[in-house]
Design a protein around this motif. Structure first.
Motif, short mmCIF file in Angstrom:
data_model
loop_
_atom_site.label_atom_id
_atom_site.label_comp_id
_atom_site.label_asym_id
_atom_site.label_seq_id
_atom_site.Cartn_x
_atom_site.Cartn_y
_atom_site.Cartn_z
N ALA A 18 3.13 6.36 0.58
CA ALA A 18 3.26 6.04 2.02
C ALA A 18 4.69 5.60 2.29
O ALA A 18 5.29 5.93 3.30
N LEU A 19 5.27 4.91 1.31
CA LEU A 19 6.63 4.43 1.49
C LEU A 19 7.59 5.61 1.59
O LEU A 19 8.60 5.57 2.27
N LEU A 20 7.21 6.68 0.88
CA LEU A 20 8.14 7.82 0.83
C LEU A 20 8.48 8.30 2.21
O LEU A 20 9.58 8.70 2.50
N MET A 21 7.47 8.29 3.11
CA MET A 21 7.77 8.78 4.46
C MET A 21 8.88 7.93 5.05
O MET A 21 9.71 8.40 5.80
N ASP A 22 8.91 6.64 4.60
CA ASP A 22 9.94 5.77 5.17
C ASP A 22 11.31 6.14 4.63
O ASP A 22 12.32 5.75 5.18
N PHE A 23 11.32 6.87 3.45
CA PHE A 23 12.62 7.24 2.92
C PHE A 23 13.46 7.88 4.04
O PHE A 23 14.66 7.78 4.08
N GLN A 24 12.76 8.62 4.93
CA GLN A 24 13.55 9.31 5.95
C GLN A 24 14.13 8.29 6.91
O GLN A 24 15.09 8.52 7.58
N MET A 25 13.50 7.13 7.11
CA MET A 25 13.97 6.16 8.10
C MET A 25 14.64 4.99 7.41
O MET A 25 15.71 4.55 7.80
N ALA A 26 14.07 4.46 6.31
CA ALA A 26 14.59 3.21 5.75
C ALA A 26 15.87 3.46 4.99
O ALA A 26 16.12 4.58 4.53
N ASN A 27 16.71 2.42 4.85
CA ASN A 27 17.89 2.58 4.02
C ASN A 27 17.55 2.11 2.60
O ASN A 27 16.46 1.58 2.34
N SER A 28 18.50 2.26 1.69
CA SER A 28 18.22 1.98 0.27
C SER A 28 17.68 0.58 0.07
O SER A 28 16.72 0.37 -0.68
N SER A 29 18.32 -0.39 0.74
CA SER A 29 17.90 -1.79 0.50
C SER A 29 16.46 -2.01 0.94
O SER A 29 15.66 -2.63 0.24
N GLU A 30 16.10 -1.43 2.10
CA GLU A 30 14.71 -1.62 2.59
C GLU A 30 13.73 -0.95 1.63
O GLU A 30 12.67 -1.49 1.31
N VAL A 31 14.08 0.22 1.15
CA VAL A 31 13.17 0.93 0.24
C VAL A 31 12.99 0.11 -1.04
O VAL A 31 11.87 -0.14 -1.49
N LEU A 32 14.11 -0.36 -1.61
CA LEU A 32 14.00 -1.11 -2.87
C LEU A 32 13.21 -2.40 -2.66
O LEU A 32 12.33 -2.75 -3.44
N ASP A 33 13.47 -3.07 -1.55
CA ASP A 33 12.76 -4.33 -1.27
C ASP A 33 11.26 -4.08 -1.23
O ASP A 33 10.46 -4.77 -1.87
N ALA A 34 10.86 -3.02 -0.53
CA ALA A 34 9.42 -2.72 -0.42
C ALA A 34 8.85 -2.38 -1.80
O ALA A 34 7.76 -2.82 -2.17
N LEU A 35 9.61 -1.64 -2.60
CA LEU A 35 9.12 -1.26 -3.93
C LEU A 35 8.95 -2.48 -4.83
O LEU A 35 8.04 -2.56 -5.65
N LEU A 36 9.82 -3.47 -4.64
CA LEU A 36 9.76 -4.66 -5.50
C LEU A 36 8.68 -5.63 -5.02
O LEU A 36 7.97 -6.23 -5.81
N VAL A 37 8.56 -5.75 -3.70
CA VAL A 37 7.64 -6.76 -3.16
C VAL A 37 6.20 -6.24 -3.17
O VAL A 37 5.25 -6.97 -3.35
N GLN A 38 6.05 -4.90 -3.01
CA GLN A 38 4.69 -4.33 -3.07
C GLN A 38 4.62 -3.30 -4.19
O GLN A 38 4.52 -2.10 -3.91
N PRO A 39 4.75 -3.76 -5.46
CA PRO A 39 4.78 -2.78 -6.56
C PRO A 39 3.54 -1.90 -6.54
O PRO A 39 2.44 -2.36 -6.31
N THR A 40 3.76 -0.62 -6.73
CA THR A 40 2.65 0.33 -6.70
C THR A 40 2.14 0.51 -8.11
O THR A 40 2.90 0.78 -9.02
N SER A 41 0.82 0.32 -8.29
CA SER A 41 0.30 0.51 -9.66
C SER A 41 -0.11 1.97 -9.80
O SER A 41 -0.96 2.47 -9.10
N THR A 42 0.57 2.68 -10.68
CA THR A 42 0.25 4.10 -10.83
C THR A 42 -0.32 4.37 -12.22
O THR A 42 -0.61 5.48 -12.56
#
Ligand code: HMG
Length: 328
Positions: A18-42
């Motif tokens: 779901a975050l990936l769609m944000d790749f088109q809108m979010a900048n690097s810092s926002e993407v990394l912050d989301a990945l760190l704060v809401q780690p995805t368990s795969t």
């Protein structure tokens, strides 16, 4: 692949996607912050790779790391990664005809592989030609290497893994197809000597051919660069990525970059298509008897899904063929 974060792994259809769609809108810092704060368990550890063009980019990176760790230390403990409940792996009767059928595995075996923790790495990226260095980093090759020296030093002080790239290693959009392999070897050695954990030698324009790839790999070995320090990063603009991959495999390289659905590309290399599609790369590796642990059917579904979500054409041949068979 612009300055946004770049994940060197394939996605499952869950939070991270779901975050990936944000790749088109979010900048690097926002993407990394989301990945760190809401780690995805795969179920598998994922290395998240953050492109850093200069010290300012590194400071942005550290700021995100530090603020995310503050947020997570104040947040209630997140639940352990969700084990893959009795994943329906394809039947164990892998057909001899289909090297890509994934043999079944006991779910306990899969759960035993649950990710311990994701890792965050940074990447610095030099170019093998002056013209591309100017276009991509607005400085000369020598200046870019000097810029990377403090970045590597500070990253190592914080035990952050660093990947180096050497762009346009097999052809440059400005200086043409004959990039000097000795120049590539020189820059690769410099990045490794500065402390890069590995260097991805990138055919940014896809102009690489099997003979040129073989010549480049010989130059890297002649410069004393060992195979396990190298990754190969093939764009498939001229459809040569897989044959170049086989040349790399035969030379002893074992790390290859790809992107699901063949997404990506470089804004500074006009016309460059994305990396070789992960589905095509994995299908090729399986056909050679390489065990990747990747389920090509799942891979194909993800590639089709994310390409549609991003409104991009799905550039994989194998992925589309696998899906057509599943639907028939
Ligand atoms: C490196 C620069 C910034 C130099 O660009 P510059 O114009 O020389 O930088 P500057 O120091 O003059 O700063 C200009 C403005 O940018 C800001 N700035 C400066 N640095 C940053 C930063 N890190 N983050 C955010 N902002 C930054 C800085 O603060 C300033 O803002 P202002 O004062 O004008 O408001 C520019 O050339 C740049 O952004 N380059 C990267 C472009 C890029 O993302 N390229 C694609 C990377 S992927 C790739 O290369 C392919 C590869 C490697 O993956 C594999 C392959 O080859 O296939």
């Amino acid at each position: 692949m612009g300055a946004t974060g770049m994940c060197r792994a394939f996605y499952k259809k869950d939070g991270l996607a779901a975050l990936l769609m944000d790749f088109q809108m979010a900048n690097s810092s926002e993407v990394l912050d989301a990945l760190l704060v809401q780690p995805t368990s795969t179920g598998h550890a994922i290395a998240f790779n953050y492109l850093v063009p200069n010290v300012k980019g590194l400071q942005n990176f550290f700021h995100v790391l530090d603020s995310a760790s503050t947020k997570t230390s104040q947040a209630p403990p997140s639940p352990p990664p969700t084990p893959i409940e009795s994943a329906e792996w394809p039947a164990s009767n892998t057909s001899a005809q289909d090297p890509n059928a994934v043999p079944s595995r006991a779910s306990s075996d899969i759960n035993a592989n649950l990710s311990k923790s994701n890792t965050t790495e940074i990447s610095v990226f030099a170019a093998a030609t002056e013209a591309f260095s100017k276009a991509n980093l607005n400085c000369s090759i020598a200046e870019s290497l000097e810029r990377f020296r403090p970045i590597l030093l500070q990253a190592k002080e914080r035990n952050i893994r660093v990947r180096g790239y050497v762009s346009v290693a097999l052809g440059c959009p400005y200086e043409g197809p004959k990039t000097d392999p000795r120049k590539v070897a020189e820059i690769t050695s410099s990045l490794l000597e500065m402390g890069a954990d590995e260097v991805s030698v990138a055919d940014t324009t896809g102009m690489g051919t099997a003979p040129k790839t073989r010549e480049l790999l010989k130059a890297l070995s002649a410069a004393g660069i060992v195979n396990h320090d190298i990754a190969l990063h093939f764009h498939d603009t001229y459809g040569q990525a897989l044959v170049n991959t086989v040349v790399g495999l035969e030379h002893g390289i074992r790390i290859f970059d790809s992107s699901v659905g063949g997404l990506g590309g470089c804004p500074y290399s006009k016309g460059a298509t994305g990396n070789v599609a992960t589905e095509d790369l994995v299908y090729c590796l399986h056909s050679l008897g390489v065990k990747t642990g990747i389920d090509t059917q799942e891979m194909a579904k993800i590639g089709a899904w994310i390409s549609e979500e991003l409104g991009k054409s799905n550039e994989t041949r194998a992925g589309k063929a696998i899906l057509a068979r599943l639907r028939s």
